[in-house]
Design an enzyme around this catalytic site. Structure first.
Site, PDB file in Angstrom:
ATOM      1  N   ASP A  67       4.543  -5.092  -1.844  1.00  0.00           N
ATOM      2  CA  ASP A  67       5.671  -5.532  -1.024  1.00  0.00           C
ATOM      3  C   ASP A  67       5.306  -6.668  -0.078  1.00  0.00           C
ATOM      4  O   ASP A  67       4.142  -6.992   0.096  1.00  0.00           O
ATOM      5  CB  ASP A  67       6.251  -4.346  -0.226  1.00  0.00           C
ATOM      6  CG  ASP A  67       5.161  -3.407   0.291  1.00  0.00           C
ATOM      7  OD1 ASP A  67       4.033  -3.877   0.490  1.00  0.00           O
ATOM      8  OD2 ASP A  67       5.448  -2.209   0.470  1.00  0.00           O
ATOM      9  N   ASN A 136       7.949   8.972   6.333  1.00  0.00           N
ATOM     10  CA  ASN A 136       9.182   9.464   5.713  1.00  0.00           C
ATOM     11  C   ASN A 136       9.030   9.617   4.199  1.00  0.00           C
ATOM     12  O   ASN A 136      10.021   9.718   3.489  1.00  0.00           O
ATOM     13  CB  ASN A 136      10.354   8.526   6.037  1.00  0.00           C
ATOM     14  CG  ASN A 136      10.127   7.114   5.506  1.00  0.00           C
ATOM     15  OD1 ASN A 136       9.125   6.852   4.833  1.00  0.00           O
ATOM     16  ND2 ASN A 136      11.053   6.214   5.796  1.00  0.00           N
ATOM     17  N   GLU A 143      12.513   3.366   0.609  1.00  0.00           N
ATOM     18  CA  GLU A 143      12.854   4.291   1.687  1.00  0.00           C
ATOM     19  C   GLU A 143      13.692   5.454   1.149  1.00  0.00           C
ATOM     20  O   GLU A 143      14.291   5.349   0.072  1.00  0.00           O
ATOM     21  CB  GLU A 143      13.658   3.538   2.756  1.00  0.00           C
ATOM     22  CG  GLU A 143      12.936   2.339   3.365  1.00  0.00           C
ATOM     23  CD  GLU A 143      11.840   2.715   4.355  1.00  0.00           C
ATOM     24  OE1 GLU A 143      11.199   3.776   4.194  1.00  0.00           O
ATOM     25  OE2 GLU A 143      11.614   1.934   5.289  1.00  0.00           O
TER      26      GLU A 143
HETATM   27  C1  F6R Z   1       2.552  -1.149   2.291  1.00  0.00           C
HETATM   28  C2  F6R Z   1       3.211   0.005   1.693  1.00  0.00           C
HETATM   29  C3  F6R Z   1       3.643   1.154   2.531  1.00  0.00           C
HETATM   30  C4  F6R Z   1       2.491   1.778   3.311  1.00  0.00           C
HETATM   31  C5  F6R Z   1       2.989   2.912   4.199  1.00  0.00           C
HETATM   32  C6  F6R Z   1       1.870   3.512   5.016  1.00  0.00           C
HETATM   33  O1  F6R Z   1       2.212  -2.084   1.301  1.00  0.00           O
HETATM   34  O2  F6R Z   1       3.414  -0.008   0.521  1.00  0.00           O
HETATM   35  O3  F6R Z   1       4.241   2.126   1.715  1.00  0.00           O
HETATM   36  O4  F6R Z   1       1.535   2.262   2.404  1.00  0.00           O
HETATM   37  O5  F6R Z   1       3.980   2.446   5.049  1.00  0.00           O
HETATM   38  O6  F6R Z   1       1.415   2.574   5.944  1.00  0.00           O
HETATM   39  P1  F6R Z   1       0.095   2.841   6.766  1.00  0.00           P
HETATM   40  O7  F6R Z   1      -1.027   2.845   5.790  1.00  0.00           O
HETATM   41  O8  F6R Z   1      -0.026   1.663   7.716  1.00  0.00           O
HETATM   42  O9  F6R Z   1       0.252   4.139   7.459  1.00  0.00           O
END
Ligand code: F6R
Length: 254
Positions: A67, A136, A143
């Site tokens: 992403d 979440n 999401e």
């Molecule tokens: C980012 C992604 C998100 C993160 C998730 C956890 O490329 O794909 O799904 O893996 O938001 O983020 P952290 O590792 O910062 O807790």
């Protein structure tokens, strides 16, 4: 799903790096799907160390990131392009032309999503996808929703995600509201998946991913339907998992 419980964030990175390195040794021209955020940083550091010390070779590897924030160019220090170069790519011998990240500056996000899907398909699909998980239970930026979004698409970030990601920004108002993300189908098409989580604030999401109902309200739960997923979690993130599904517990010395 194989659940591997480790003692620490650093060990999680080591176990994940072992899987990625094994993939590259077996198939030097592997296509990797990669994540940003705090979670995979210890894995990237370990992989860079393996490259430095024993010459793990990334010269034939291709990567696709999950992403990117919409409105952020590659030179913006908050962009995921920037994050990946700083935390990983500049420390290994990957060829810049083999690095793919969705373009958050594209004028037409639908066209950008289609372009990205074609690029992945053109490389023969993703061999190994590395995922973090949101509080979440989002994967990529898919999401919680009433349906699973299939392919790379524009998403509006949840308040919970904006709140969680504000730690990387000066203030919550600076956190982008939109991103472009691989879809659930893009992720599910990967040959192998490694899901990483660390810390007690991920325990509920890990529980939903591994033991909850398969529902778009907990997007990571779809991984229960994938044929090859390794879930590597530290003790805090594994805290809510029942004893019966706790697989391997690995403690490494030194
Ligand atoms: C980012 C992604 C998100 C993160 C998730 C956890 O490329 O794909 O799904 O893996 O938001 O983020 P952290 O590792 O910062 O807790």
């Amino acid at each position: 799903m194989r659940v591997i419980i480790v003692d620490s964030y650093e060990q999680m990175g080591v176990e994940a790096a072992n899987i990625v390195a094994g993939q590259i040794y077996l198939k030097p021209a592997s296509v990797l799907g990669l994540a940003t955020g705090s979670t995979p940083v210890s894995m990237y550091q370990r992989l860079a160390a393996v490259h430095r010390t024993v010459g793990l070779d990334f010269s034939e590897v291709t990567t696709f990131n999950l992403d990117e924030y919409i409105g952020m160019g590659a030179d913006n220090p908050q962009s995921y392009h920037y994050f990946m170069w700083e935390n990983f790519f500049k420390h290994i011998n990957i060829k810049p032309e083999n690095v793919y990240i969705p373009n958050g500056m594209a004028e037409d996000m639908e066209a950008e999503g289609e372009r990205y899907e074609k690029l992945i398909a053109g490389k023969g699909g993703i061999d190994l996808q590395v995922l973090g998980i949101g509080q979440n239970a989002h994967i990529g930026f898919n999401e919680p929703d009433v349906k699973f979004a299939a392919t790379t698409h524009k998403v509006e970030l949840d308040e919970e995600t904006i709140q969680a990601n504000s730690r990387f920004f000066g203030s919550i108002d600076e956190v982008p509201r939109y991103a472009i993300s691989m879809g659930i189908k893009t992720i599910m098409m990967a040959e192998h998946v490694v899901l990483l989580a660390s810390g007690k604030n991920k325990a509920r999401a890990v529980y939903k991913a591994v033991c909850g109902d398969v529902t778009p309200e907990a997007p990571a739960s779809i991984l229960q339907l994938h044929r090859d997923v390794a879930v590597i979690v530290d003790k805090e993130a594994a805290a809510l998992l029942p004893e019966t599904i706790r697989g391997v517990h690995i403690t490494r010395k030194g």
